[in-house]
Design a protein around this motif. Structure first.
Motif, PDB file in Angstrom:
ATOM      1  N   LEU A 134       0.834  -1.193   0.000  1.00  0.00           N
ATOM      2  CA  LEU A 134       0.000   0.000   0.000  1.00  0.00           C
ATOM      3  C   LEU A 134       0.871   1.246   0.000  1.00  0.00           C
ATOM      4  O   LEU A 134       1.962   1.258   0.571  1.00  0.00           O
ATOM      5  N   MET A 141      -4.773   7.821   5.135  1.00  0.00           N
ATOM      6  CA  MET A 141      -4.013   6.590   4.945  1.00  0.00           C
ATOM      7  C   MET A 141      -2.999   6.368   6.058  1.00  0.00           C
ATOM      8  O   MET A 141      -2.742   5.228   6.456  1.00  0.00           O
ATOM      9  N   VAL A 144      -4.694   4.729   8.792  1.00  0.00           N
ATOM     10  CA  VAL A 144      -4.865   3.307   8.483  1.00  0.00           C
ATOM     11  C   VAL A 144      -3.553   2.562   8.669  1.00  0.00           C
ATOM     12  O   VAL A 144      -3.525   1.454   9.223  1.00  0.00           O
ATOM     13  N   LEU A 160     -11.620  -6.164   7.743  1.00  0.00           N
ATOM     14  CA  LEU A 160     -11.348  -5.019   6.872  1.00  0.00           C
ATOM     15  C   LEU A 160     -12.640  -4.641   6.169  1.00  0.00           C
ATOM     16  O   LEU A 160     -13.247  -5.455   5.472  1.00  0.00           O
ATOM     17  N   GLY A 162     -14.912  -1.493   3.908  1.00  0.00           N
ATOM     18  CA  GLY A 162     -14.733  -0.379   2.986  1.00  0.00           C
ATOM     19  C   GLY A 162     -15.415  -0.659   1.663  1.00  0.00           C
ATOM     20  O   GLY A 162     -15.801  -1.793   1.358  1.00  0.00           O
ATOM     21  N   THR A 166     -11.212  -0.304  -2.557  1.00  0.00           N
ATOM     22  CA  THR A 166     -10.416   0.535  -1.660  1.00  0.00           C
ATOM     23  C   THR A 166      -9.109  -0.124  -1.222  1.00  0.00           C
ATOM     24  O   THR A 166      -8.298   0.516  -0.544  1.00  0.00           O
ATOM     25  N   LYS A 168      -8.802  -3.549   0.235  1.00  0.00           N
ATOM     26  CA  LYS A 168      -8.899  -4.400   1.421  1.00  0.00           C
ATOM     27  C   LYS A 168      -7.984  -5.630   1.307  1.00  0.00           C
ATOM     28  O   LYS A 168      -7.328  -6.015   2.274  1.00  0.00           O
ATOM     29  N   ALA A 171      -4.502  -4.517   1.820  1.00  0.00           N
ATOM     30  CA  ALA A 171      -4.252  -4.250   3.238  1.00  0.00           C
ATOM     31  C   ALA A 171      -3.984  -5.555   3.982  1.00  0.00           C
ATOM     32  O   ALA A 171      -3.082  -5.628   4.830  1.00  0.00           O
ATOM     33  N   ARG A 301     -11.279   0.214   8.745  1.00  0.00           N
ATOM     34  CA  ARG A 301     -12.076   0.689   7.609  1.00  0.00           C
ATOM     35  C   ARG A 301     -11.160   1.394   6.618  1.00  0.00           C
ATOM     36  O   ARG A 301     -10.479   2.357   6.960  1.00  0.00           O
ATOM     37  N   MET A 302     -11.139   0.904   5.388  1.00  0.00           N
ATOM     38  CA  MET A 302     -10.297   1.501   4.352  1.00  0.00           C
ATOM     39  C   MET A 302     -10.987   2.733   3.775  1.00  0.00           C
ATOM     40  O   MET A 302     -12.164   2.685   3.413  1.00  0.00           O
TER      41      MET A 302
END
Length: 440
Positions: A134, A141, A144, A160, A162, A166, A168, A171, A301-302
């Motif tokens: 990412l 961000m 996050v 995760l 969103g 996005t 996930k 991530a 949450r993204m």
């Protein structure tokens, strides 16, 4: 203050001057819990009857996870979580709305006075502009990244959430790469893309002869990823009858294959992802509350791409490297990035990636698809006549096609098979269209 990756200012210095989020206070003025007061201490606060809520109410007309308040730098937004009886602000039914400084929230038989408490709630910020696979230097961000760093340092389950596109899955892979399990496998299972009759076997494996066609034993994802991590993508699509089986595996850390009787110990870190409002699925009794709490030990949450426009320059370079795209000079100009910032990006980073690929393939500076689809009676805009026919056709028909797909998914509760059948196309073709428009 946007971050400039070419400046001499360090990310650590930038983190130090980034503000927190608005602090607020809730006071229950009517209902069984009248007199209860709570001040916010984080970015999100959930109201409901469940013990895991931030503000716990003892009102039978309130859902387990009824609504949430999300604080930003300048305002606080209320979002209903699919509650049974709905939410009001100053007597008006709302689903998603910003709160006035002295609003009254109505849920069930309770009324809650909202007030700004003054000052800010500091939020942990990472000093990094990338983590795993990412990238991002925006405040959204880096908040996050701080959560992902915390998740990587533990073996706790992660949920995760969103919008589609996005990042996930990225991530989850980034958490895995930063964790002590990084040398083990990282496997992904899409719970929404596998037929119900095969999903249990994909999860837990099967023994020889367990069903017709099971000519040999096979590991499920839990066994195949031993020593590593798994991501259960689109966990909200998991059939209700499989949910207690998954919960049992997570609780006991052992499984039984389909058709098997021998318990098998598992050693795997579990992450799950969803673009559904899983709390709403719990309220509607389509998703087990105990499984939700077991998965959401850490909930991340993204952010949507529209909430991090300062990251567009970094993302363009990162996506170009990832896709091995040779960006033409016009795609590096400030005017091109300005056009990107004006777009809503409903498909988020996945839509941006697909858009960059189209730009390079067509060799033309295409503007992102407009938010409003063209109507059949409209004449082509003059600027379209300056483009090659195939480029103009894509620009004209693309928004309609995307809106059709979105509406079809909504009508059929995100069931791709049902949506494809109603659209008169096969499931594979429908999936290809979803990928093209960044919806899967």
């Amino acid at each position: 203050m946007p971050f400039d990756p070419t400046s001499t200012e360090s990310l650590a210095d930038f983190a130090a001057i980034t503000p927190g989020v608005t602090r607020f206070e809730l006071t229950v003025i009517d209902g069984p819990d009248a007199g209860t007061t709570l001040a916010s201490s984080s970015e999100r606060l959930v109201i409901g009857t469940d013990d895991t809520a931030g503000l716990v109410l003892h009102d039978a007309a309130v859902s387990h996870l009824h609504c949430e308040l999300v604080a930003g730098i300048e305002r606080v937004v209320l979002r209903d979580l699919g509650s049974k009886n709905g939410t009001t602000i100053d007597g008006v039914d709302v689903f998603h709305a910003a709160l006035a400084p002295t609003a009254v929230i109505g849920i069930g038989r309770s009324r809650i006075r909202f007030a700004l408490a003054g000052g800010e709630v500091p939020l942990p910020m990472s000093a990094r502009s990338s983590l795993g696979i990412l990238v991002g230097a925006s405040p959204a961000m880096r908040r996050v990244f701080a959560q992902l760093e915390r998740a990587a340092a533990s073996d706790a389950s992660v949920l995760l959430e969103g919008e589609t596109g996005t990042g996930k899955e990225a991530a989850a892979e980034s958490i895995h790469r930063e964790s002590a399990r990084k040398n083990g496998p990282f496997l992904v299972l899409d719970c929404g893309a596998i037929p119900r009759e095969l999903l249990e076997s994909e999860l837990f494996g099967h023994d020889k002869g367990a069903f017709t066609g099971a000519t040999s034993a096979r590991d499920g994802i839990f066994e195949a990823a031993s020593g590593g991590s798994i991501l259960l993508d689109e966990i909200g699509e998991l059939p209700i009858d499989l949910q207690p089986k998954l919960l049992g595996v997570l609780e006991r850390r052992e499984l039984r294959r389909v058709g098997g009787t021998t318990p098998i110990k598992i050693d795997v870190r579990v992450m799950a992802a969803t673009n559904r409002e899983l709390a709403g699925e719990v309220n509607a009794q389509r998703f087990r509350a105990d499984l939700y709490y077991r998965l959401a030990v850490l909930e991340i949450r993204m952010p949507a791409l529209r909430d991090r426009p300062d990251d567009l320059a970094l993302l363009v370079e990162h996506l170009a490297d990832t896709l091995a795209l040779e960006l033409p000079a016009w795609m590096r100009r400030p005017s091109f990035l300005d056009d990107l910032r004006r777009h809503h990006w409903p498909g988020n980073v996945r839509e941006l990636r697909n858009y960059l690929e189209r730009c390079v393939a067509f060799g033309a500076p295409m503007a992102p698809a407009p938010t409003r689809p063209a109507t059949p009676n409209e004449s082509p805009a003059e600027e379209l006549l300056e483009l090659p026919l195939r480029v103009a056709r894509e620009r004209w028909s693309g928004p309609f096609e995307r809106r059709y797909l979105e509406a079809s998914l909504r009508r059929h509760a995100n069931n791709v098979t049902a949506a494809a059948r109603a659209a008169g196309v096969d499931r594979l073709t429908f999936y290809r269209l979803l990928w093209r428009h960044g919806l899967r």
